[in-house]
Structures are given as C-alpha cells and as structure tokens.
Design a protein around this motif. Structure first.
Motif, PDB file in Angstrom:
ATOM      1  N   GLY A 219       0.813  -1.207   0.000  1.00 31.60           N
ATOM      2  CA  GLY A 219       0.000   0.000   0.000  1.00 31.60           C
ATOM      3  C   GLY A 219       0.846   1.257   0.000  1.00 31.60           C
ATOM      4  N   PRO A 220       0.178   2.395   0.050  1.00 28.73           N
ATOM      5  CA  PRO A 220       0.913   3.668   0.031  1.00 28.73           C
ATOM      6  C   PRO A 220       1.578   3.962   1.363  1.00 28.73           C
ATOM      7  N   THR A 221       2.740   4.546   1.307  1.00 27.70           N
ATOM      8  CA  THR A 221       3.461   4.984   2.506  1.00 27.70           C
ATOM      9  C   THR A 221       3.934   6.412   2.256  1.00 27.70           C
ATOM     10  N   PHE A 222       4.211   7.119   3.341  1.00 26.31           N
ATOM     11  CA  PHE A 222       4.432   8.569   3.237  1.00 26.31           C
ATOM     12  C   PHE A 222       5.672   8.974   4.015  1.00 26.31           C
ATOM     13  N   ARG A 223       6.504   9.777   3.396  1.00 27.06           N
ATOM     14  CA  ARG A 223       7.693  10.252   4.124  1.00 27.06           C
ATOM     15  C   ARG A 223       7.956  11.714   3.839  1.00 27.06           C
ATOM     16  N   ALA A 224       8.045  12.480   4.911  1.00 29.00           N
ATOM     17  CA  ALA A 224       8.336  13.910   4.773  1.00 29.00           C
ATOM     18  C   ALA A 224       9.844  14.114   4.736  1.00 29.00           C
ATOM     19  N   GLU A 225      10.495  13.345   3.868  1.00 26.52           N
ATOM     20  CA  GLU A 225      11.946  13.458   3.708  1.00 26.52           C
ATOM     21  C   GLU A 225      12.206  14.671   2.841  1.00 26.52           C
ATOM     22  N   ASN A 226      13.035  15.555   3.319  1.00 23.78           N
ATOM     23  CA  ASN A 226      13.232  16.763   2.526  1.00 23.78           C
ATOM     24  C   ASN A 226      14.360  16.601   1.509  1.00 23.78           C
ATOM     25  N   SER A 227      14.448  15.393   0.933  1.00 23.14           N
ATOM     26  CA  SER A 227      15.543  15.186  -0.013  1.00 23.14           C
ATOM     27  C   SER A 227      14.999  15.237  -1.427  1.00 23.14           C
ATOM     28  N   ASN A 228      15.498  16.191  -2.191  1.00 25.31           N
ATOM     29  CA  ASN A 228      15.038  16.344  -3.559  1.00 25.31           C
ATOM     30  C   ASN A 228      15.926  15.532  -4.493  1.00 25.31           C
ATOM     31  N   THR A 229      15.708  14.221  -4.520  1.00 23.82           N
ATOM     32  CA  THR A 229      16.539  13.373  -5.370  1.00 23.82           C
ATOM     33  C   THR A 229      15.642  12.700  -6.402  1.00 23.82           C
ATOM     34  N   PRO A 230      16.234  12.108  -7.431  1.00 20.15           N
ATOM     35  CA  PRO A 230      15.412  11.413  -8.435  1.00 20.15           C
ATOM     36  C   PRO A 230      14.808  10.115  -7.910  1.00 20.15           C
ATOM     37  N   ARG A 231      15.129   9.699  -6.670  1.00 15.38           N
ATOM     38  CA  ARG A 231      14.598   8.409  -6.203  1.00 15.38           C
ATOM     39  C   ARG A 231      13.813   8.491  -4.893  1.00 15.38           C
ATOM     40  N   HIS A 232      13.496   9.700  -4.466  1.00 12.90           N
ATOM     41  CA  HIS A 232      12.680   9.864  -3.258  1.00 12.90           C
ATOM     42  C   HIS A 232      11.366  10.556  -3.577  1.00 12.90           C
ATOM     43  N   ALA A 233      10.277   9.978  -3.095  1.00 18.76           N
ATOM     44  CA  ALA A 233       8.978  10.620  -3.211  1.00 18.76           C
ATOM     45  C   ALA A 233       8.381  10.730  -1.813  1.00 18.76           C
ATOM     46  N   ALA A 234       7.456  11.671  -1.632  1.00 17.07           N
ATOM     47  CA  ALA A 234       6.818  11.838  -0.328  1.00 17.07           C
ATOM     48  C   ALA A 234       5.688  10.823  -0.155  1.00 17.07           C
ATOM     49  N   GLU A 235       5.147  10.352  -1.282  1.00 17.38           N
ATOM     50  CA  GLU A 235       4.114   9.309  -1.264  1.00 17.38           C
ATOM     51  C   GLU A 235       4.560   8.227  -2.241  1.00 17.38           C
TER      52      GLU A 235
END
Ligand code: 4AD
Ligand code: MG
Length: 455
Positions: A219-235
């Motif tokens: 299922g969906p998971t959520f992370r408020a990681e403030n990393s602007n990389t090509p492999r990180h999403a907030a959802e």
C-alpha cells in the motif's frame, strides 16, 4: 454496436476478417494526402496503435479539419491483412465519425516533448507512449507481486494508513490533524492523540505474521523526507512481507525469488512496453533484465562492503568509514564496479538502523539486509526482527522511544513472539529498474515530492 478492442485484433485478427467492425479510439497521428489518408488510432487496450486507411469518400473533406491528434472517433470498416508491412493488418475505413473533438491547443499535438515538460501535465501525459508504458507496467508488476505472494500462501493484510506508531523513528512523518491553527493540544484532536501518515506497515504486519505465519502488506506509505533526489517521493508504494519462523537468510532468499519472479512475469505480460523502453529509454534494458533472472545475487556484510570501498580507487565525496550510512556513490561502486549486479548488504551498524532490528552477538551490528541494484541503489530494506523482549525494550530505552505507545508491539513478543523477518520493497524503485526511467516522478501517476504536490 460494441467496439472491437485493438488488443484483441493484435492477439488474433483472423476471426475479424471480412466482417464490418467498429473501433472507438483516440487519434494519435493523422496524415492526409490527395486520395488516401492514414490515421493511427489507440483505444487504450494495447500499447501499439492500429493503422486506419481512409479515402475522401469515407471522411468527407469538410470533417477533415476536426480529425486532429487527441480527438475521439468511431471508425467502421474492414480489417485487411498487410503481409510484409510493419503491422500485420490495417483497418480500411468505410465511415468515420467524430465523437469528441480535440482543438489545436492540445499540448500533445507536437510529437516529442521532454519528460520534464510532460511532468507538468500529469493529467495528460499518460496519453504518450512513455507514460502509457510506464503505468501499464506499474499495473502488470503490481499484479505480479500479488500473484507471487498468493502462490506461496501469504495472506494479504491491509495495514492502517493513519497510524499512531512511528516505524522507522526517523522523524519523517506527516501529521494528520483536524485541529484549528494555533491549537496544539493533541487531546483535543480528532483521535484524541497525535496521529500521522504511516511510513511503513511493518509493525502492524508483524502482529499479523504470528496468527497467519506469512503475510504481506502492499500500500501507500508517506515520508516527509526533505531530499530532492530522483529516487525519493513523499508518497510511494511499498510491498512488505513478514514471515514467522524465518531468519535473515530465508528472508534474503524470499526477496531474491520475488525480484526474479516479478521481473519474469513482467517480461511475459508487458513485452510491447518493455520493447519500447529498450529502444527509446535504456538501450540494453531487456538484456539487463534477462541477466538479472539468471544471476545469483551477491551477499556481503556491511563490514566487507566498507573494506571494498576503502580499497576502491574511486574518489568518493563521502569517505566510507565504518559506522557511516552507505551513500549513493558507494552503492553505485559496489553494484556497478565490484559485483556488477544485485548485492545484499547485511549486518549494518545498529546505530544507523531502526530499533526493531535483531541485535547481533557482537553488540555492534544488527541482522539487517538491504538489496542494492545497479542504477537505482537500494530497492529493499529488511531485517530479522528483535524478538527478545528484554533486548527490544533496552534498545527502545537507549533510543528514547516512548515505551507506552509501543506497548502493543512489545506484547507481540511477550505472547509467543517467535523469531521472524521481513522486508520492504519500494515499488517505484523496482519500476525504475524495469523501465529504465531515471526519475521516480516518471513512474508515479501523480507524484508528490518535497515542494511539489499538484492535482
Ligand atoms: O528501508 P526502508 O525505510 O524500510 C522500511 O520502511 C522497513 N519498515 C521495511 C520492512 O522491513 N518491512 O524502506 C523500504 C524501501 C526502500 O528500500 C526503498 O525501496 C523504498 O522503501 N523507499 C522509498 N521509495 C521512494 N521514496 C522514498 N522516500 C522511499 N523511502 C524508502
Ligand atoms: Mg532503507
């Protein structure tokens, strides 16, 4: 009249020969000449378009201006075999009807756009080959994942999306609240306490591995990681199996079997899409995927990984010292230079891993495993879990976790908490491997990343 689906024609067009059929679809291209015109039509059921041949009488010149890319049309005619041509058949139209117009300001009138531009029109981009293929493969892959676990008797558990436990303890959770601005008392909030969006279904999954033995959540998971990389999403979406009576080695075996099985299924069920990516996005993609199926994944400990990195001739921006987290450049070096394929790295320092991982006898490391792949790096994170109540409690205390909110989790250890293991696979990360797309924003229909959430 029922429309015939383009997918069925590509599977076998012979039953349709000599019959009048109708197709409902969208114009991809339209080329008109004096006596005969050609239209490429997609109806959503197949990656490739069908070629339609029209002559002046079928179309009527007065209609022609309306037959623009993006318009929805109904075409009636007969299937004609075209041996030796790129496509095995075409549709010779006897009539054409406009169902929904698409004016010239349609952003996809132009044939080629950059992926960056297409990201700004997420509501339209799935109409292009690249995104159609990406999201079709996303669907095929998701089904393959369910099939893999279902075939092995795993029970599918829906773990909560709103949670009151922090699984990873990395302080990256989004708050869920109905409190008015200025009000901070959690007791007055909707749930009467602080609630967040889940970063992982694992802790709830663990509770269910005891009654069901082998379970998975997806299922969906959520992370408020403030990393602007090509492999990180907030959802993003995560697949998380959890197995009772399972140690770290069995955990890795399952992960390797799963990766191979879901890639093989995708090759079987999404070949036109993969061929497209192989030609236009990552030359050699199909060879790469086939090679993965036949390769034993390497297994090294974190300590061995650090030794390899220290010996490396490459100049790393971050030096690889025992105790540091592996950086992208380190993962790249190990998978692309040393092992030239997938690598499991195990037994990380406990300092850089989560509280629930089983502590090893050396007092320094935990029974963790990450699977690293060339190109994207970490696609799986997992571990054997700390099943010994006193060790778990001691670790939680060390890390300053609020014991009360993990009461229920500790209960699972107290009541028959046998050894068990699990892992989490990032769906988008494996999709990047399978499609060759290099940015996570291109494999999520409506991506959410730091600083960006449209739609
Ligand atoms: O390594 P992670 O943080 O592990 C867990 O969450 C465990 N609770 C899983 C488990 O043992 N059940 O995340 C697992 C995987 C990563 O390897 C990565 O593929 C993906 O989830 N992931 C992300 N994908 C996209 N964007 C992000 N911000 C991600 N964070 C993790
Ligand atoms: Mg991880």
């Amino acid at each position: 009249m029922q429309f015939i689906l383009i997918k069925n024609l590509f599977e076998d067009f012979k039953p349709y020969l000599e019959k009048e059929i109708s197709i409902g679809g969208f114009i991809r291209t339209y080329r008109s000449s004096k006596s005969v015109s050609f239209m490429e039509l997609n109806d959503g059921t197949f990656f490739k378009p069908i070629q339609v041949v029209l002559n002046e009488t079928t179309l009527g010149k007065e209609n022609e201006a309306l037959f623009l890319t993006g318009a929805a049309v109904k075409i009636t005619g007969k299937i004609v075999p075209t041996p030796g041509m790129k496509q095995p058949f075409e549709l010779a139209a006897s009539s054409a009807e406009l169902l929904a117009a698409c004016p010239p300001d349609y952003p996809l009138q132009k044939k080629r756009h950059t992926l960056e531009y297409l990201r700004t029109i997420a509501h339209l981009r799935a109409r292009t080959n690249t995104y159609y293929a990406a999201f079709k493969i996303r669907s095929v892959l998701s089904f393959a994942i369910h099939k893999f676990f279902n075939d092995r008797g795993f029970t599918y558990i829906h773990t909560p999306i709103i949670t009151t436990s922090d699984c990873e303890g990395a302080g990256e959770m989004f708050r869920v609240t109905t409190l008015p601005p200025g009000e901070t008392d959690p007791a007055k909030d909707f749930f009467g306490k602080d609630a967040r969006l889940t970063v992982s279904g694992q802790l709830n999954g663990e509770a269910f591995c005891f009654p069901f033995r082998n379970i998975y959540t997806f299922g969906p998971t959520f992370r408020a990681e403030n990393s602007n990389t090509p492999r990180h999403a907030a959802e993003f979406w995560m697949v998380e199996p959890e197995m009772a009576f399972c140690d770290l080695n069995m955990n890795m075996e399952l992960a390797e079997d799963m990766i191979k099985s879901i890639i093989a299924d995708t090759i079987t069920n999404a070949m036109p899409e993969l061929e497209f990516f192989n030609e236009f996005i990552e030359p050699g993609l199909l060879d790469k995927l086939n090679a993965l199926l036949n390769k034993d994944f390497a297994r090294i400990t974190y300590t061995q990984a650090i030794e390899q990195l220290k010996k490396a001739k490459s100049d790393f921006a971050y030096p690889a010292d025992w105790g540091c987290d592996l950086q992208t450049e380190h993962e790249k070096y190990l998978t692309e230079e040393v092992y030239k394929g997938p690598v499991f790295v195990t037994d990380y320092p406990k300092k850089i891993k989560s509280f629930y991982m089983r502590q090893n006898g050396d007092g320094k490391t935990v029974a963790a495993m990450d699977l690293l792949l060339p190109g994207v790096g970490e696609i799986i994170g997992g571990s054997q879990r700390e099943e010994r109540e006193e060790k778990l409690l001691a670790r939680m205390k060390e890390l300053g976790l609020n014991e009360k909110s993990y009461d229920w989790y500790v209960d699972t250890r107290r009541y028959g908490g046998v050894y068990h293991s699990g892992f989490g696979l990032g769906l988008e990360r494996i999709l990047m491997v399978i499609t060759g797309l290099k940015n996570i924003r291109d494999v999520i229909p409506f991506p959410r990343t730091a600083g960006s959430a449209s739609y």
